[in-house]
Design a protein around this motif. Structure first.
Motif, short mmCIF file in Angstrom:
data_model
loop_
_atom_site.label_atom_id
_atom_site.label_comp_id
_atom_site.label_asym_id
_atom_site.label_seq_id
_atom_site.Cartn_x
_atom_site.Cartn_y
_atom_site.Cartn_z
N GLY A 26 -29.19 -14.33 5.78
CA GLY A 26 -28.25 -15.37 5.37
C GLY A 26 -27.05 -14.82 4.65
N VAL A 27 -25.87 -15.23 5.10
CA VAL A 27 -24.63 -14.77 4.47
C VAL A 27 -23.64 -15.92 4.28
CG1 VAL A 27 -24.78 -12.37 5.25
CG2 VAL A 27 -23.72 -14.08 6.74
N ARG A 28 -24.00 -17.14 4.67
CA ARG A 28 -23.08 -18.26 4.58
C ARG A 28 -23.20 -18.92 3.21
NH1 ARG A 28 -20.50 -20.13 8.81
NH2 ARG A 28 -20.42 -22.25 7.96
N ARG A 29 -22.03 -19.27 2.67
CA ARG A 29 -21.94 -19.98 1.39
C ARG A 29 -22.68 -19.26 0.28
NH1 ARG A 29 -17.83 -21.86 1.02
NH2 ARG A 29 -18.55 -22.96 -0.84
N CYS A 30 -22.55 -17.93 0.25
CA CYS A 30 -23.20 -17.17 -0.82
C CYS A 30 -22.44 -15.87 -1.04
CB CYS A 30 -24.66 -16.88 -0.47
SG CYS A 30 -24.87 -15.86 1.00
N VAL A 31 -22.80 -15.19 -2.11
CA VAL A 31 -22.31 -13.84 -2.38
C VAL A 31 -23.46 -12.89 -2.08
CG1 VAL A 31 -21.45 -12.25 -4.13
CG2 VAL A 31 -20.71 -14.65 -4.15
N THR A 32 -23.23 -11.95 -1.18
CA THR A 32 -24.29 -11.05 -0.73
C THR A 32 -23.95 -9.61 -1.11
OG1 THR A 32 -24.73 -12.49 1.18
CG2 THR A 32 -25.59 -10.24 1.27
N LEU A 33 -24.88 -8.97 -1.80
CA LEU A 33 -24.79 -7.54 -2.08
C LEU A 33 -25.84 -6.85 -1.23
CD1 LEU A 33 -24.58 -7.59 -6.00
CD2 LEU A 33 -22.77 -8.02 -4.32
N THR A 34 -25.42 -5.89 -0.43
CA THR A 34 -26.35 -5.33 0.55
C THR A 34 -26.05 -3.87 0.79
OG1 THR A 34 -27.28 -5.68 2.76
CG2 THR A 34 -24.89 -5.99 2.51
N ILE A 84 -19.28 -10.66 1.04
CA ILE A 84 -20.25 -9.60 1.29
C ILE A 84 -19.72 -8.31 0.68
CG2 ILE A 84 -21.52 -8.26 3.01
CD1 ILE A 84 -21.10 -10.59 4.97
N VAL A 85 -20.54 -7.65 -0.13
CA VAL A 85 -20.28 -6.30 -0.61
C VAL A 85 -21.37 -5.42 -0.05
CG1 VAL A 85 -20.13 -4.77 -2.60
CG2 VAL A 85 -19.16 -7.07 -2.73
N SER A 86 -20.99 -4.36 0.68
CA SER A 86 -21.98 -3.46 1.27
C SER A 86 -21.58 -2.02 0.98
CB SER A 86 -22.08 -3.69 2.78
OG SER A 86 -23.07 -2.85 3.34
N ALA A 87 -22.59 -1.20 0.73
CA ALA A 87 -22.35 0.22 0.44
C ALA A 87 -23.61 1.00 0.76
CB ALA A 87 -21.98 0.40 -1.03
N PRO A 88 -23.48 2.29 1.02
CA PRO A 88 -24.66 3.09 1.37
C PRO A 88 -25.52 3.47 0.17
CG PRO A 88 -22.69 4.45 1.42
CD PRO A 88 -22.23 3.05 1.19
N GLY A 145 -22.08 2.82 -4.81
CA GLY A 145 -21.10 2.10 -4.01
C GLY A 145 -21.19 0.60 -4.20
N VAL A 146 -22.42 0.07 -4.25
CA VAL A 146 -22.59 -1.36 -4.50
C VAL A 146 -22.00 -1.73 -5.86
CG1 VAL A 146 -24.27 -3.21 -4.89
CG2 VAL A 146 -24.62 -1.58 -3.02
N PHE A 147 -22.28 -0.92 -6.85
CA PHE A 147 -21.77 -1.18 -8.20
C PHE A 147 -20.24 -1.22 -8.20
CE2 PHE A 147 -20.29 0.17 -12.37
CZ PHE A 147 -21.02 -0.67 -13.23
N TYR A 148 -19.60 -0.24 -7.54
CA TYR A 148 -18.14 -0.20 -7.54
C TYR A 148 -17.55 -1.35 -6.75
CZ TYR A 148 -18.74 4.46 -9.50
OH TYR A 148 -19.09 5.52 -10.31
N GLY A 149 -18.22 -1.76 -5.67
CA GLY A 149 -17.75 -2.93 -4.94
C GLY A 149 -17.79 -4.18 -5.80
N VAL A 150 -18.84 -4.31 -6.61
CA VAL A 150 -18.96 -5.47 -7.49
C VAL A 150 -17.86 -5.45 -8.55
CG1 VAL A 150 -20.40 -6.56 -9.25
CG2 VAL A 150 -21.41 -5.82 -7.09
N GLN A 151 -17.49 -4.25 -9.04
CA GLN A 151 -16.43 -4.20 -10.05
C GLN A 151 -15.09 -4.68 -9.47
OE1 GLN A 151 -17.90 -3.76 -12.99
NE2 GLN A 151 -19.62 -3.41 -11.58
#
Length: 702
Positions: free
Chosen positions: A92-100, A138-142, A146-152
């Motif tokens: 699920g990725v609709r109407r939400c914030v996804t960290l993956t 959507i924030v995605s990182a390997p 990377g996830v942390f920096y995308g969130v910042q």
């Protein structure tokens, strides 16, 4: 290293092929105030709007990614009143914030591929992609970093909007230009941060993608073998280091120790039991002619190194001015200063206590003796440093690059001695040094702050530190104007440019006056030593400088009302503006006192019951002299409170004594004028102006 060079070209091709037709590339004047600025960014489409019911999903289920999510949720709750919840979900990725992460959420992966945001093989481990549109974010990182920096970055994108929050429709693919992006803080010249403030530094630095924090030390690491070198109230224990390392790890910040092992060891060598290790008695450098020097360094490093989990340690070795002027004189005469210096560096680098570590050292030898660099030990990394706003820094870096020798670049966010950093100079230094470091393949950046005069407040320095973070993440020459326009939002979540404008206004004072130093803040215009400085200030546009300072103070106060983030740093800016104003206000008041003294001597009041010149000169609570006293008291109290917020009590008494000396000087000036009154009462004559404290010339017309 090769794929780092090719990466921008790959990204350029990727976006050219896959960019959505309706998305327009962001121009130099784009409206997104982001720091650091992403490597690739495109705008277009409908924004994502959300409220407290919008889910935040972590697809990986990893604790580190949940922590990254918490930095977003904390901000949404505290700044915008949205108490959102986070949950684990692999779909699920609709109407939400996804960290993956790739492979954790197939729907997220597909949406990112459609948007041209694949995380391909060889993608930088600290890089991330971010997609926001009407469907969600959507924030995605390997990796967790990377996830942390995308969130910042996502945190900076969020805006309040009609009772909701929104994220502008954007596609971002972002990677760092430099692997190591470190900030150094000077813990040995007076202000030693409390553990809680050091944590705050780490937390804020991580928001701008700094991944290393280096503690500069001379004698503050606790030693069980050599306890006599440690200062009471200023010693850092193993337990404190462990707590800071554990805290910083969550923010993807490495704690790197730095311990001087050659120069800057005066605190050690002034102990009688270690004095014989110095180049001379009372020296500030260890002598390479003393075998005991290496036993001491090995002992101390053997205690320090195991407390840190970093693969790096900085061993200092800068500013060895006394080398060859004492016990090593014959060795230098037989070879050279550079040969003896490098011989010491090789001895330290070979110590068994440093086995397996990567050793950084201050590498000014490249500019002084580039022909000697082949003598460097293999396990060291040079740190090229310089703090001036040069057009290029080739001479500091290129000698290492020509030999494929690893190097860091070390610009300066601020350094001790100035009432407020000269950011016109500092930002040019940082931009050009980091740019040239990237050009020559430097491993990273070690941005520095120095407290040589022992009284700096780090909260004054964020404008430089955050810019350095941006330069190390961004590729090529960073745009100072773009940074200035983004700073208020990126750092304070404040609309407009009040803080950047106030900071620039204070920097303009340096541009017009030259360095405004602590000495100018503490000097007395009524003393013999301060008279020359008083003449300089009187013949400068002091009143106009005061207007710049007061405008900056006003900007900071108005900005504070609107700032949503990092408000605790704003009082330090207000203090700096107040203190800079005091430098010029002091000159104006002294000039006016000179005129009033002349009016009193001439008896301009012609025998009135109250001599108004004398009243305005020394009346305790209404005169110019009373104003100097009251402003000094205010600055001391202001500085003390800020010091207590950042630092351990250690060393404050030294700073406070400087204010007390000023207060005493105002009382002494009152006594000088009172002595003149007594003489006039006895003899009907006045003291010479110099004896009444007015040693300076009458001011030129402004």
């Amino acid at each position: 290293m090769k794929f780092r060079i090719l990466l921008p070209l790959l990204f350029g091709g990727l976006f050219a092929v896959r960019a959505v037709a309706s998305a327009a590339p962001v121009s130099e004047g784009d409206p997104l105030p982001l720091v650091p600025y992403p490597a690739r960014i495109e705008l277009g489409g409908d924004d994502f709007r959300f409220d407290a019911r919008t889910p935040v999903k972590v697809s990986s289920g990893e604790a580190e990614d949940f922590f990254a999510a918490s930095t977003l949720l904390d901000e949404l709750a505290e700044l915008y009143g949205l108490p959102m919840e986070v949950k684990k979900s692999r779909s699920g990725v609709r109407r939400c914030v996804t960290l993956t992460r790739p492979g954790c959420n197939p729907q997220a992966d597909e949406r990112l591929r459609t948007a041209g945001l694949d995380i391909h093989a060889g993608f930088d481990p600290e890089g991330y992609v971010l997609l926001a549109d009407a469907q969600g974010v959507i924030v995605s990182a390997p990796t967790a970093a990377g996830v942390f920096y995308g969130v910042q970055t996502l945190r900076q994108l969020v805006r309040a909007s009609d009772g909701l929050c929104r994220v502008p429709a954007v596609r971002i693919e972002d990677v760092p230009a430099m692997r190591y992006r470190w900030q150094q803080d000077d813990w040995s010249r007076g202000p030693i941060p409390s553990l809680e403030y050091a944590k705050e530094q780490v937390r804020i630095l991580s928001e701008y993608k700094i991944n290393g924090y280096s503690i500069y030390a001379e004698n503050i690491y606790e030693s069980k073998l050599h306890p006599a070198i440690n200062p009471y109230g200023g010693t850092i224990t193993a337990e404190e280091i462990a707590e800071l390392i554990e805290y910083a790890r969550r923010y993807h910040v490495e704690i790197i120790p730095q311990q001087q092992t050659f120069g800057h060891l005066h605190y050690v060598l002034r102990q009688e039991r270690y004095a014989a290790l110095g180049e001379k008695h009372g020296s500030q450098i260890l002598s390479p002619a003393e075998e005991g020097s290496y036993a001491f360094v090995g002992d101390y490093l053997g205690e320090i190194v195991p407390r840190f989990d970093s693969e790096f340690i900085h061993i200092g070795c800068d500013e060895t001015f006394e080398l060859g002027r004492g016990k090593s004189r014959d060795a230098v005469a037989e070879s050279s200063h550079a040969d003896v210096y490098l011989g010491h560096l090789r001895r330290v680098a070979a110590l068994p206590e440093l086995e397996g570590k990567k050793l950084l050292f201050w590498g000014e030898i490249a500019a002084e003796h580039p022909e000697k660099l082949d003598l460097l030990p293999e396990n060291v990394i040079a740190v090229a440093w310089d703090y001036l706003p040069r057009d290029d820094f080739d001479k500091f870096i290129r000698p290492y690059a020509d030999r494929n020798f690893p190097v860091f670049v070390a610009p300066g966010a601020f350094y001790g001695g100035r009432v407020f950093p000269d950011y016109h100079a500092h930002l040019a230094n940082i931009r050009n040094f980091v740019r040239d470091g990237q050009k020559y393949g430097a491993l990273g950046m070690l941005d520095t702050s120095w407290d040589d005069m022992g009284e700096d407040l780090f909260d004054m320095g964020w404008y430089g530190a955050v810019f350095a973070a941006a330069c190390a993440w961004q590729r090529g020459e960073s745009d100072i104007e773009r940074y200035r326009n983004a700073f208020d939002w990126a750092f304070y979540r404040a609309p407009g440019h009040a803080f950047a404008e106030g900071i620039v206004a204070l920097s303009d004072v340096h541009r017009e006056m030259g360095p405004v130093s602590f000495d100018m803040a503490y000097s007395s215009p009524f003393s013999e030593a301060g008279a020359a400085q008083q003449n300089r200030l009187q013949n400068a546009p002091s009143r106009r400088m005061r207007l710049l300072c007061e405008e900056a103070y006003t900007q900071f106060c108005r900005g504070e009302e609107k700032a949503l983030l990092h408000r605790q740093t704003i009082p330090a800016l207000r203090f700096a503006a107040r203190r800079m104003d005091f430098v010029f206000h002091k000159a104006v008041l002294a000039s006016e006192m000179s005129d009033l003294y002349d009016a009193f001597v001439r008896d301009d009041d012609k025998g009135y019951a109250v001599n108004t010149a004398l009243y305005d000169l020394i009346m305790p609570y209404a005169s110019r002299l009373g104003s100097l006293r009251d402003m000094t008291k205010e600055l001391k109290a202001f500085h003390r409170d800020l010091w207590r917020y950042e630092n351990r009590p250690f060393h404050w008494e030294v700073v406070g004594a400087r204010y007390d000396r000023m207060l005493l000087e105002w009382e002494m000036q009152n006594d000088r004028i009172s002595l003149d009154l007594q003489q006039f009462g006895r003899t009907g004559t006045h003291l010479p102006r110099e004896e009444a404290g007015f040693r300076f010339d009458r001011p030129a017309a402004q």
